[in-house]
Each structure stands twice: as structure tokens, then as C-alpha cells.
Design a protein around this motif. Structure first.
Motif, PDB file in Angstrom:
ATOM      1  N   PRO A  13       0.684  -1.286   0.343  1.00  0.00           N
ATOM      2  CA  PRO A  13      -0.114  -0.332  -0.100  1.00  0.00           C
ATOM      3  C   PRO A  13       1.289   1.693   0.466  1.00  0.00           C
ATOM      4  O   PRO A  13       0.413   2.430  -0.680  1.00  0.00           O
ATOM      5  N   HIS A  14       1.503   1.699   0.202  1.00  0.00           N
ATOM      6  CA  HIS A  14       3.013   2.303   0.230  1.00  0.00           C
ATOM      7  C   HIS A  14       3.759   2.042  -0.606  1.00  0.00           C
ATOM      8  O   HIS A  14       3.911   3.696  -1.492  1.00  0.00           O
ATOM      9  N   SER A  15       2.948   1.489  -2.575  1.00  0.00           N
ATOM     10  CA  SER A  15       3.443   1.778  -3.272  1.00  0.00           C
ATOM     11  C   SER A  15       3.401   2.889  -4.402  1.00  0.00           C
ATOM     12  O   SER A  15       2.177   3.206  -4.419  1.00  0.00           O
ATOM     13  N   VAL A  16       3.818   4.102  -4.978  1.00  0.00           N
ATOM     14  CA  VAL A  16       3.858   4.566  -5.759  1.00  0.00           C
ATOM     15  C   VAL A  16       3.032   4.464  -7.140  1.00  0.00           C
ATOM     16  O   VAL A  16       2.084   4.670  -7.637  1.00  0.00           O
ATOM     17  N   SER A  17       3.352   3.257  -7.956  1.00  0.00           N
ATOM     18  CA  SER A  17       3.124   2.844  -9.571  1.00  0.00           C
ATOM     19  C   SER A  17       2.279   2.432  -9.294  1.00  0.00           C
ATOM     20  O   SER A  17       1.366   2.084  -9.978  1.00  0.00           O
ATOM     21  N   ARG A  18       1.939   1.413  -7.925  1.00  0.00           N
ATOM     22  CA  ARG A  18       0.140   0.836  -7.777  1.00  0.00           C
ATOM     23  C   ARG A  18      -0.503   1.405  -7.284  1.00  0.00           C
ATOM     24  O   ARG A  18      -1.504   1.266  -8.309  1.00  0.00           O
ATOM     25  N   GLN A  19      -0.299   2.692  -7.134  1.00  0.00           N
ATOM     26  CA  GLN A  19      -1.784   3.874  -6.668  1.00  0.00           C
ATOM     27  C   GLN A  19      -2.004   4.397  -8.779  1.00  0.00           C
ATOM     28  O   GLN A  19      -2.987   4.304  -8.693  1.00  0.00           O
ATOM     29  N   VAL A  20      -1.397   4.360  -8.766  1.00  0.00           N
ATOM     30  CA  VAL A  20      -0.738   5.216 -10.385  1.00  0.00           C
ATOM     31  C   VAL A  20      -1.352   3.869 -11.375  1.00  0.00           C
ATOM     32  O   VAL A  20      -2.405   4.490 -12.233  1.00  0.00           O
ATOM     33  N   SER A  21      -0.917   3.097 -11.353  1.00  0.00           N
ATOM     34  CA  SER A  21      -1.152   1.942 -12.809  1.00  0.00           C
ATOM     35  C   SER A  21      -3.043   1.789 -11.766  1.00  0.00           C
ATOM     36  O   SER A  21      -3.480   1.011 -12.665  1.00  0.00           O
ATOM     37  N   ALA A  22      -3.757   1.656 -10.147  1.00  0.00           N
ATOM     38  CA  ALA A  22      -4.629   1.460 -10.113  1.00  0.00           C
ATOM     39  C   ALA A  22      -5.548   2.139 -10.491  1.00  0.00           C
ATOM     40  O   ALA A  22      -6.632   2.217 -11.122  1.00  0.00           O
ATOM     41  N   ALA A  23      -5.179   4.079 -10.586  1.00  0.00           N
ATOM     42  CA  ALA A  23      -5.841   5.015 -11.513  1.00  0.00           C
ATOM     43  C   ALA A  23      -5.906   4.773 -12.605  1.00  0.00           C
ATOM     44  O   ALA A  23      -6.983   5.357 -13.588  1.00  0.00           O
ATOM     45  N   ILE A  24      -5.040   3.886 -13.294  1.00  0.00           N
ATOM     46  CA  ILE A  24      -5.234   4.135 -15.236  1.00  0.00           C
ATOM     47  C   ILE A  24      -5.992   3.155 -14.983  1.00  0.00           C
ATOM     48  O   ILE A  24      -7.183   2.710 -16.028  1.00  0.00           O
ATOM     49  N   THR A  25      -6.078   1.962 -14.623  1.00  0.00           N
ATOM     50  CA  THR A  25      -7.227   0.965 -14.346  1.00  0.00           C
ATOM     51  C   THR A  25      -8.557   1.295 -14.521  1.00  0.00           C
ATOM     52  O   THR A  25      -9.197   0.503 -15.070  1.00  0.00           O
ATOM     53  N   ASP A  26      -8.928   2.098 -13.164  1.00  0.00           N
ATOM     54  CA  ASP A  26      -9.683   2.451 -13.115  1.00  0.00           C
ATOM     55  C   ASP A  26     -10.662   3.369 -14.174  1.00  0.00           C
ATOM     56  O   ASP A  26     -11.241   3.364 -14.455  1.00  0.00           O
ATOM     57  N   ARG A  27      -8.968   4.334 -14.552  1.00  0.00           N
ATOM     58  CA  ARG A  27      -9.628   5.305 -15.542  1.00  0.00           C
ATOM     59  C   ARG A  27     -10.424   4.713 -17.230  1.00  0.00           C
ATOM     60  O   ARG A  27     -11.447   4.983 -17.489  1.00  0.00           O
TER      61      ARG A  27
END
Length: 203
Positions: A13-27
């Protein structure tokens, strides 16, 4: 339409790349009703690295029974990739390049006759050019062409080469840079990357 979402950060949960990849997938999921999403976390469920036994099996040798589950896992990874129309990858920079877990995944999708081939003149032809690949990258410092650290950038440059090798021309990067320089820069980098994810074209 099918989307394959790959995460490779070991930071959870501390990962930036995970946060951004999740946002891409959600979009993309919101913009494309009916989009089928497959998720694979190669950090929490890593693939084995290639060995001599793997390469021997690829050349037609009978594999040892103990290797069969790993070969099956590699085949499943390849089939997921081949079936995907869109691939989203979370790729942090570790020691100037991709995580070893992501390299193990790449080793399973770079397969002669499946994602590339050599023609009769020995020139490589990519076979995966029909895919859109979006990579969320995070880097602790700044590695642009005009920076002193440019020569150490082996994350984006490597991935551009790998996917170009298999024919992918529809390749996009969303970067969060300087996340280890300080809290303010981290916040700015993450906000910028998340906004870029929100602004992605739908298809």
C-alpha cells in the motif's frame, strides 16, 4: 475488450506505482463498460526466474516433473498477455532498473513464435503490435536526458526496447519522478501522475 493489470512493487500500500497503475485501470474501466480486467501481482505471487531447465524445455527436452507447475504458470502468463487488448503495468525503479519480479514476468512473455519471430533474413518481427501498453513508473530521483543521472536510467529505456522488440508501438508512460527527494516533491509527483491517469484517452 480485455485489460491485463500487472503490479510489481514490493511496497504494497505504500507503493506509488501501484497507486498510479490502479488509477489507470480505473479510468479505462469506467470509460469502457464491459472491459474485462485480469489482475496479476508478480510481487506477492512471483514467477520463478528462468533456469537451464526452463531453456532446455523450451528447446524440446522433456522437463522434470518438479518443473511442470512452473511451466504451467509461465504458459498462463503468456496466454493472459496474448489475450489482452490493453496492458497496464506498475513498474517502480529499483537500483536503476525494473524489479526482478517484473523481469521474471517479461521472460515469460518474450517467447519466439508467440510474441516475436525471426524472418528468413534474421531480422526480428514483433507479433504483439496490436496491444496498447501503459506503464506507470515511479523513480526516487530525476533521470531526464538533461540531468546528471540520465545514464543510470534503465527502467523506461529498457521497457521501451522490450515492448518495441515484440512490436508494440502503442506504448505510453506515466511517470512519478523525485518521490524520494522530499515530501513536497513526492506529493507533487504523485498528484501529477494521478492527473495524467485521469486524463488518459479512453481507447
Amino acid at each position: 475488450m480485455k485489460l491485463l493489470h500487472i503490479d510489481s512493487s514490493v511496497l504494497g500500500p505504500h507503493s506509488v506505482s501501484r497507486q498510479v497503475s490502479a488509477a489507470i485501470t480505473d479510468r479505462l474501466a469506467k470509460a469502457n463498460p464491459g472491459l474485462a480486467v485480469t489482475y496479476r501481482d508478480v510481487a506477492t505471487a512471483p514467477l520463478g526466474h528462468l533456469s537451464g531447465s526452463h531453456l532446455a524445455a523450451a528447446q524440446g527436452a522433456a522437463p522434470d516433473a518438479a518443473l511442470q507447475p512452473d511451466l504451467a504458470a509461465g504458459q498462463a502468463v503468456l496466454e493472459e498477455f496474448l489475450a489482452a487488448d490493453i496492458v497496464v503495468i506498475g513498474a517502480p525503479m529499483y537500483n536503476f532498473t525494473i524489479p526482478t519480479q517484473l523481469k521474471a514476468w517479461i521472460d515469460r512473455i518474450l517467447v519466439a513464435g508467440k510474441t516475436f519471430k525471426y524472418n528468413d533474413k534474421g531480422v526480428v518481427e514483433g507479433l504483439a503490435g496490436n496491444k496498447r501498453v501503459i506503464v506507470a513508473i515511479s523513480r526516487g530521483g530525476f533521470y531526464g536526458a538533461d540531468t546528471p543521472m540520465a545514464a543510470g536510467e534503465h527502467l523506461e529505456t529498457y521497457l521501451r526496447w522490450v515492448f518495441g522488440f515484440i512490436g508494440v508501438t502503442n506504448l505510453e508512460f506515466i511517470a512519478a519522478d523525485g518521490i524520494m527527494v522530499g515530501p513536497e516533491l513526492r506529493e507533487k509527483a504523485v498528484a501529477g501522475a494521478l492527473q495524467a491517469a485521469t486524463d488518459l484517452r479512453a481507447a
